[in-house]
Design an enzyme around this catalytic site. Structure first.
Site, PDB file in Angstrom:
ATOM      1  N   HIS A 176      -2.807   2.929  -5.580  1.00  0.00           N
ATOM      2  CA  HIS A 176      -3.424   1.643  -5.283  1.00  0.00           C
ATOM      3  C   HIS A 176      -3.625   0.809  -6.549  1.00  0.00           C
ATOM      4  CE1 HIS A 176      -4.694  -0.320  -1.648  1.00  0.00           C
ATOM      5  NE2 HIS A 176      -5.782  -0.810  -2.233  1.00  0.00           N
ATOM      6  N   ARG A 196       0.854  -1.180   0.000  1.00  0.00           N
ATOM      7  CA  ARG A 196       0.000   0.000   0.000  1.00  0.00           C
ATOM      8  C   ARG A 196       0.895   1.236   0.000  1.00  0.00           C
ATOM      9  NH1 ARG A 196      -2.239  -3.674   3.742  1.00  0.00           N
ATOM     10  NH2 ARG A 196      -4.375  -4.344   3.232  1.00  0.00           N
ATOM     11  N   HIS A 215      -4.562  -9.558   3.254  1.00  0.00           N
ATOM     12  CA  HIS A 215      -6.012  -9.588   3.416  1.00  0.00           C
ATOM     13  C   HIS A 215      -6.406 -10.573   4.515  1.00  0.00           C
ATOM     14  CE1 HIS A 215      -6.759  -8.151  -1.005  1.00  0.00           C
ATOM     15  NE2 HIS A 215      -6.499  -7.159  -0.178  1.00  0.00           N
ATOM     16  N   ARG A 258      -0.918  -1.701  -6.765  1.00  0.00           N
ATOM     17  CA  ARG A 258      -1.157  -2.860  -5.897  1.00  0.00           C
ATOM     18  C   ARG A 258      -2.196  -3.795  -6.541  1.00  0.00           C
ATOM     19  NH1 ARG A 258      -1.543  -4.768  -0.330  1.00  0.00           N
ATOM     20  NH2 ARG A 258      -3.706  -5.105   0.279  1.00  0.00           N
ATOM     21  N   LYS A 276      -2.324  -2.500   7.411  1.00  0.00           N
ATOM     22  CA  LYS A 276      -3.741  -2.261   7.678  1.00  0.00           C
ATOM     23  C   LYS A 276      -4.255  -3.255   8.712  1.00  0.00           C
ATOM     24  CE  LYS A 276      -8.103  -1.508   5.229  1.00  0.00           C
ATOM     25  NZ  LYS A 276      -8.772  -1.531   3.894  1.00  0.00           N
ATOM     26  N   TYR A 301      -9.895 -10.099  -7.509  1.00  0.00           N
ATOM     27  CA  TYR A 301      -8.942 -10.056  -8.616  1.00  0.00           C
ATOM     28  C   TYR A 301      -9.148 -11.205  -9.596  1.00  0.00           C
ATOM     29  CZ  TYR A 301      -6.799  -6.617  -5.611  1.00  0.00           C
ATOM     30  OH  TYR A 301      -6.588  -5.507  -4.817  1.00  0.00           O
TER      31      TYR A 301
END
Length: 230
Positions: free
Chosen positions: A173, A41, A199, A176, A66, A208
């Protein structure tokens, strides 16, 4: 619970990625290269410390990403030479800074600044992408060298995309997103991609796969059969 469908991410093609990096300003090449090459990120990239790059095992350690999560991500071997040069640049800044009486070292996390009291002036803990000038830490009022401003990276990405004639809305982003999609497209397992991105839920990563399943990657258009029938 919010049941709205998740918006498909903007993803660049490999050709667009190549054109983007040709157009990108050189001082922002490495942060952008790590966002695309390692799936970082924006704030993870600009907050990297020298110690987070593991040249021996070709990986990057991301701390407090995150959700406060830590993870280890891949590092493209092709970036090692440029990263070593960047570390040398950081070291030259530090050698100048420590001679200044007002310099109080780099910002350290609260629990570590007391445990490692000399670390703030060690090379390992300096930001990998430092600001070009010293500044006053608003939290403490002390003189430090912070990391580069993330808004500068955002602007450089937008400008490079425009100059590369990419007709998409490109942000940091997007790099990414492109990392994840290209990794899956090359045959990587979705759980591996999930770990690389950090994640919590694999369902977040599965978005994706939808990008890859669009158009000719999954379904042949009936228009294509017209030429095959003649």
């Amino acid at each position: 619970m919010d049941q709205r469908p998740r918006k498909l991410p903007v993803v660049l093609t490999p050709d667009e990625i190549a054109r983007f990096f040709v157009a990108l300003r050189v001082e922002y090449y490495l942060p952008a290269a790590l966002m695309y090459g390692s799936g970082l990120r924006l704030m993870e990239a600009v907050r990297l410390r020298v110690k987070d790059i593991d040249f021996d095992y070709c990986c990057i350690r991301v701390w407090n990403g995150k959700g406060g999560k830590h993870r280890t991500v891949t590092l493209a071997p092709e970036l090692k030479t440029d990263l070593r040069a960047q570390v040398t640049k950081v070291d030259s800044y530090l050698r100048i800074d420590v001679k200044k009486p007002e310099f109080q070292g780099v910002w350290m996390p609260h629990t570590l600044r007391h445990k490692y009291q000399t670390a703030s002036k060690s090379l390992d803990w300096q930001y990998l992408f430092p600001s070009a000038r010293l500044s006053i830490d608003p939290e403490s009022g002390l003189t430090r060298r912070h990391h580069i401003d993330e808004t500068g990276v955002q602007k450089a990405v937008r400008v490079a995309a425009r100059e590369a004639d990419i007709k998409k809305s490109v942000t940091p982003h997007t790099l990414r997103h492109s990392f994840a999609t290209h990794l899956l497209g090359s045959g990587a397992d979705i759980r591996t991609v999930q770990d690389q991105l950090g994640h919590t839920d694999v369902k977040t990563t599965q978005i994706y796969t939808h990008v890859l399943q669009m158009g000719g990657n999954a379904v042949q258009s009936p228009f294509s059969r017209l030429s095959q029938a003649t």
